[in-house]
Enzyme design. Structure first.
Site, mmCIF file in Angstrom:
data_model
loop_
_atom_site.group_PDB
_atom_site.id
_atom_site.type_symbol
_atom_site.label_atom_id
_atom_site.label_comp_id
_atom_site.label_asym_id
_atom_site.label_seq_id
_atom_site.Cartn_x
_atom_site.Cartn_y
_atom_site.Cartn_z
ATOM 1 N N GLY A 1 -0.590 -4.085 5.318
ATOM 2 C CA GLY A 1 -1.616 -5.078 5.579
ATOM 3 C C GLY A 1 -1.798 -5.344 7.061
ATOM 4 N N THR B 1 0.841 -1.183 0.000
ATOM 5 C CA THR B 1 0.000 0.000 0.000
ATOM 6 C C THR B 1 0.883 1.243 0.000
ATOM 7 O OG1 THR B 1 -0.061 0.022 2.412
ATOM 8 C CG2 THR B 1 -1.818 -1.156 1.315
#
Length: 526
Positions: free
Chosen positions: A423, A340
């Site tokens: 995550g 991310t």
């Protein structure tokens, strides 16, 4: 390994220096924090394309100085109308890669439109200009993109459209080689002209869906056209006199608040940072929060989630009392994608944005939608095919989501904006960062650069490892192992710890920015 960036008016932090510079440029051109944040988001989609992109999701926490209000925007997509468990009959799980993993609508483009319409000062065309330039003219390929390309070369060769972009001339580009994305530049230009609806309801969206259908995808134009993100009330709790904010489910943000509620039962300031006691308490608090998360987290439109109970101080006290000072609790959880990009912006008016976006795995599904240049996420692969599970696959449903940007306020003013890649590691690294800043008085760069851990199961492993960086004192590591933690001592600045960012506004109004030495990021302030 760290240096502090200090500004008196503004700050932009992100995991790529070009994105941070773009955000600062927008501020200098008269844009506010919201304009700059969208510019950073779009640039990350270009310069960190293995981590994030137009084919993925995003979550936003915003603070408007004018309204004195914190709000959350859920920019995650739902599964398609035709996406059912029956579509995966004979399979134990939804595939993690390939066209079968493309089952949720990308929500990020919608989120840009929502943030700009609600709070922006500039047009979408203006804030997309830096991203278009980077895509069209190219930029030096980052070390992180290179390493992830090497790691995933075989998968990238399975789809000709993604291979054409990331393996130009049938080879892996070198670090610092000019990396151009002509098709993505054209797509961004179309968005600049036609806006949000050009993607969700227009010709660009028609090409996007048509290319996926040709590859056997389940998403339809109706699925794309019906997508709409949503403004929501953020979740909040208190910690040592600060008001802590996270985005609500389907995000796992409440895990970060639960862990802080548990830790508030201990006087951390009297426990040496970096000691066995410090790491043990954080890991055990997070484990207990994960246990509850795994039972309840999904789309709240489909299942009730007992947030009030989970965030109550009395429940946190119960959890704190269950922690044994010398024994690790053994719980089970599953592996979660970790790739991310978090960023944050504060402007001279005091407006603040903390946001995070992702394709789920690196390079998402491994599928590019034809000539659009858009890498499509595989977020929906985390749905379960077991109807007894709360996160089971159903049409028009948002899946359990790891993305969780965070903010901390004091005296009703933003003080800390923070978040990280990772995550399962997101609430863990956030807890490390925020306790180091609040309980131990560290500035962002030091809080980020000090040794970190990540607890959880990695792909293909049966045990719940506690990965901990080699800079941690060996006596501490041995104590953790003796307590029953499955310790795996990793390298000193290990990539598995993710890429974190933070902004701190101190009592005098000075603005401190910190980015992760593991990333290609920069803090830019003035």
């Amino acid at each position: 390994m760290y240096s502090e960036i200090v500004g008196s008016k503004t700050m932009v932090v992100s995991p790529h220096y070009l994105a941070s510079q773009a955000g600062n440029t927008i501020l200098q051109k008269g844009g506010n924090a919201f304009d700059a944040a969208v510019a950073v988001s779009a640039c990350l989609a270009v310069v960190y394309p293995h981590m994030t992109g137009l084919g993925g999701d995003s979550f936003w926490l915003t603070y408007s100085k004018k309204d004195e209000e914190v709000r959350a925007y859920n920019g995650s997509g739902r599964s398609g109308e035709n996406v059912t468990c029956e579509a995966f009959k004979g399979k134990q799980a939804i595939p993690y890669r390939g066209i079968e993993s493309v089952i949720t609508i990308p929500g990020m483009v919608d989120s840009w439109d929502a943030v700009l319409k609600e709070y922006g000062r500039l047009s979408l065309r203006e804030v997309l200009a830096p991203a278009i330039e980077y895509a069209l003219e190219g930029f030096p390929l980052s070390k992180d993109q290179y390493e992830n390309t090497v790691k995933n070369e075989g998968m990238l060769r399975e789809d000709r459209d993604i291979a054409a972009i990331f393996l130009p001339n049938n080879k892996i580009p070198a670090i610092n080689e000019r990396f151009v994305q002509t098709n993505l530049a054209r797509t961004l230009k179309e968005l600049a002209v036609n806006g949000r609806d050009g993607f969700y309801k227009g010709e660009l969206g028609a090409r996007f869906i048509s290319s996926l259908e040709e590859k056997g995808g389940l998403l339809t134009r109706d699925d794309l056209g019906s997508h709409q993100g949503s403004w929501t009330e953020p979740l909040t709790t208190t910690y040592r006199g600060y008001d802590m904010y996270q985005v609500p489910p389907n995000s796992q943000g409440f895990v970060g608040l639960m862990a802080l509620n548990i830790l508030e039962n201990y006087e951390l300031a009297t426990i040496p940072e970096g000691s066995y006691e410090y790491y043990h308490l954080l890991v055990e608090s997070l484990k207990r929060s994960f246990e509850d998360r795994n039972k309840v987290l999904t789309d709240p439109d489909f299942h009730s989630i007992p947030i009030e109970k989970l965030l109550s101080k009395s429940y946190a006290k119960e959890m704190a009392n269950s922690i044994h000072p010398l024994t690790a609790r053994d719980i089970q959880t599953q592996s979660i994608g970790s790739d991310t990009a978090h960023a944050a912006v504060i402007d001279e008016e005091g407006n603040a944005v903390s946001f995070i976006q992702s394709l789920y795995f690196e390079f998402g599904s491994g599928i590019v939608a034809g000539d659009t240049g858009i890498v499509v996420q595989n977020r929906g692969s985390f749905f379960s095919l077991d109807s007894s599970q709360v996160n089971c696959l159903e049409p028009r449903k948002r899946t359990f989501h790891t993305l969780m940007p965070a903010m901390a306020f004091k005296n009703k003013k933003p003080r800390i904006l923070y978040g990280t890649q990772g995550g399962e590691g997101q609430p863990q690294t956030q807890t490390l960062m925020i306790t180091r800043m609040i309980d131990y008085g560290m500035k962002p760069s030091k809080a980020i650069s000090e040794p970190r851990f990540v607890w959880g199961r990695t792909w293909g492993e049966a045990t719940q490892e506690l990965k901990i960086e080699g800079r941690v004192n060996l006596d501490v590591i041995e104590q953790l192992a003796k307590a029953g933690h499955h310790v795996n001592r990793v390298s000193e600045f290990d990539g598995s710890m993710g890429h974190a960012n933070a902004i701190l506004i101190d009592e005098q109004g000075f603005v401190y920015g910190g980015v992760d030495p593991r990333s290609d990021g920069a803090a830019v302030g003035r």
